[in-house]
Design an enzyme around this catalytic site. Structure first.
Site, PDB file in Angstrom:
ATOM      1  N   ASP A 155      23.584  67.569  45.945  1.00 24.40           N
ATOM      2  CA  ASP A 155      24.041  67.170  44.178  1.00 24.40           C
ATOM      3  C   ASP A 155      23.118  65.460  44.411  1.00 24.40           C
ATOM      4  O   ASP A 155      23.155  64.403  43.848  1.00 24.40           O
ATOM      5  CB  ASP A 155      25.403  66.776  44.338  1.00 24.40           C
ATOM      6  CG  ASP A 155      26.151  65.333  44.934  1.00 24.40           C
ATOM      7  OD1 ASP A 155      25.562  65.645  45.624  1.00 24.40           O
ATOM      8  OD2 ASP A 155      27.502  66.248  45.068  1.00 24.40           O
ATOM      9  N   ARG A 185      21.474  60.069  42.477  1.00 20.43           N
ATOM     10  CA  ARG A 185      22.991  61.047  42.121  1.00 20.43           C
ATOM     11  C   ARG A 185      23.352  62.019  40.783  1.00 20.43           C
ATOM     12  O   ARG A 185      23.040  61.137  39.964  1.00 20.43           O
ATOM     13  CB  ARG A 185      24.025  60.368  42.847  1.00 20.43           C
ATOM     14  CG  ARG A 185      25.516  61.196  43.171  1.00 20.43           C
ATOM     15  CD  ARG A 185      25.808  61.940  43.607  1.00 20.43           C
ATOM     16  NE  ARG A 185      27.258  62.144  43.745  1.00 20.43           N
ATOM     17  CZ  ARG A 185      27.861  63.522  43.819  1.00 20.43           C
ATOM     18  NH1 ARG A 185      26.895  63.621  42.282  1.00 20.43           N
ATOM     19  NH2 ARG A 185      28.843  63.927  44.281  1.00 20.43           N
ATOM     20  N   ASP A 198      29.747  67.395  42.080  1.00 18.91           N
ATOM     21  CA  ASP A 198      29.890  67.040  42.665  1.00 18.91           C
ATOM     22  C   ASP A 198      30.049  68.981  43.896  1.00 18.91           C
ATOM     23  O   ASP A 198      30.804  70.347  43.641  1.00 18.91           O
ATOM     24  CB  ASP A 198      31.440  66.867  43.125  1.00 18.91           C
ATOM     25  CG  ASP A 198      32.478  66.672  44.538  1.00 18.91           C
ATOM     26  OD1 ASP A 198      31.111  65.932  45.496  1.00 18.91           O
ATOM     27  OD2 ASP A 198      32.667  66.690  45.244  1.00 18.91           O
ATOM     28  N   THR A 199      28.972  69.192  44.870  1.00 20.35           N
ATOM     29  CA  THR A 199      28.663  69.931  45.612  1.00 20.35           C
ATOM     30  C   THR A 199      29.388  69.799  46.979  1.00 20.35           C
ATOM     31  O   THR A 199      29.461  69.253  47.797  1.00 20.35           O
ATOM     32  CB  THR A 199      27.040  70.046  45.503  1.00 20.35           C
ATOM     33  OG1 THR A 199      26.825  69.270  46.257  1.00 20.35           O
ATOM     34  CG2 THR A 199      26.448  70.765  44.996  1.00 20.35           C
ATOM     35  N   GLU A 209      30.123  69.466  50.855  1.00 18.46           N
ATOM     36  CA  GLU A 209      29.082  68.291  52.192  1.00 18.46           C
ATOM     37  C   GLU A 209      28.755  69.269  53.369  1.00 18.46           C
ATOM     38  O   GLU A 209      29.229  70.559  52.883  1.00 18.46           O
ATOM     39  CB  GLU A 209      29.887  67.864  52.471  1.00 18.46           C
ATOM     40  CG  GLU A 209      30.993  66.889  51.005  1.00 18.46           C
ATOM     41  CD  GLU A 209      30.388  65.366  51.057  1.00 18.46           C
ATOM     42  OE1 GLU A 209      29.044  65.026  51.275  1.00 18.46           O
ATOM     43  OE2 GLU A 209      30.660  64.623  50.007  1.00 18.46           O
ATOM     44  N   ARG A 266      22.267  53.939  43.322  1.00 17.85           N
ATOM     45  CA  ARG A 266      22.085  54.993  43.043  1.00 17.85           C
ATOM     46  C   ARG A 266      21.833  54.972  42.079  1.00 17.85           C
ATOM     47  O   ARG A 266      23.023  55.271  41.289  1.00 17.85           O
ATOM     48  CB  ARG A 266      22.905  55.506  44.152  1.00 17.85           C
ATOM     49  CG  ARG A 266      22.932  55.789  45.222  1.00 17.85           C
ATOM     50  CD  ARG A 266      23.661  57.194  45.714  1.00 17.85           C
ATOM     51  NE  ARG A 266      24.843  57.930  45.439  1.00 17.85           N
ATOM     52  CZ  ARG A 266      25.611  58.491  46.182  1.00 17.85           C
ATOM     53  NH1 ARG A 266      25.077  59.285  47.189  1.00 17.85           N
ATOM     54  NH2 ARG A 266      26.868  58.262  45.601  1.00 17.85           N
TER      55      ARG A 266
END
Length: 284
Positions: free
Chosen positions: A81, A95, A100-101, A103, A145
């Site tokens: 992501d 971002r 959300d992927t 980690e 970001r």
């Protein structure tokens, strides 16, 4: 008879009255003539004249929808992501919004299930490619970001992550919620099919990914174990009483356990005592 004298003032008044009663003569025109004023049409007639007939109506061309997407080139992919791009002449870290992927490079967290798959998919899809960057309302997060939706080949990359079960809907903070409803619909379909992160029970939740629930779960289909073929049990052969080292079976049970039965007369281990019918074959 006396003649009445009319006062002079009265005579002047009569003369002036006579002059005013005569019709006014048009003045002699001098200089440039003015064009006559056209007659004013009634409002009803004017409105009717200005209305086009059905045959005269020309459809107004539709204007193309203007998007707020900014062309960019992907420099590198950090993980599923996060990526770096070159846009407007400078490098920016992006971002992805509303997703959300798992980690893969967190400083205090281990690599999470399906994190490598999400990162690999991002590399394959985006590395070095020309993309479009769509900003929502707020441009940046607290780390500076850019917060954005990424488009490539007419498809939104954020959505593709959700479709493949490589991301969950997360970080929903107004006013950046333009696509949140359709993102949640896509996520529901992925949950129903049990793809990706949704294949691990209770792994992806509202507050993040819970790796502890996936410790004993593998992402691939387990390989079935192959049962070894049964082999005859080997029994240690007792030496002959004389200690000659020749094969010696105390009885047929021992011979059969060693897989030697039946034993022919010319084979090791044959003894007449085991050949009850004396036909040259023991332990039949």
């Amino acid at each position: 008879m006396k003649t009445k004298t009319i006062p002079l003032i009265a005579l002047l008044s009569l003369s002036l009255a006579a002059c005013s009663s005569q019709p006014a003569q048009p003045k002699e025109q001098t200089g440039t003539q003015q064009a006559p004023t056209p007659a004013v049409q009634s409002s009803t007639a004017t409105t009717a004249a200005n209305q086009p007939t059905a045959q005269q109506t020309t459809p107004t061309p539709q204007k193309s929808v203007k998007t707020n997407r900014i062309p960019a080139t992907v420099v590198s992919v950090t993980d599923g992501d996060t990526l770096k791009v070159k846009m407007n002449g400078k490098e920016e870290t992006i971002r992805l919004l509303l997703v959300d992927t798992p980690e893969t490079k967190h400083p205090s967290k281990p690599v999470q299930p399906f994190g490598p798959e999400a990162s690999s998919f991002a590399h394959q899809t985006l590395d070095g490619k020309s993309i479009e960057v769509e900003i929502d309302v707020s441009e940046r997060d607290k780390y500076g970001r850019l917060l954005a939706y990424i488009w490539i080949d007419g498809k939104m990359f954020n959505e593709r992550l959700l479709e493949k079960g490589l991301a969950r809907v997360a970080y929903v903070y107004p006013p950046n919620i333009k696509y949140v409803d359709q993102f949640r619909e896509i996520q529901k379909k992925a949950q129903k099919t049990g793809v990706g992160i949704w294949s691990i029970e209770n792994y992806a939740q509202e507050d993040g990914f819970h790796s502890e629930t996936a410790k004993n779960t593998t992402t691939s289909t387990p390989t079935p174990k192959v049962q070894p073929k049964s082999e005859p049990v080997k029994v240690e052969v007792s030496p002959t009483p004389s200690g000659s080292g020749e094969v010696y079976y105390k009885n047929c049970t021992e011979a059969r356990a060693a897989g030697a039965a039946p034993i022919h007369e010319d084979e090791p281990g044959y003894r007449p005592a085991l050949d009850r019918d004396h036909d040259g074959v023991a332990c039949e």
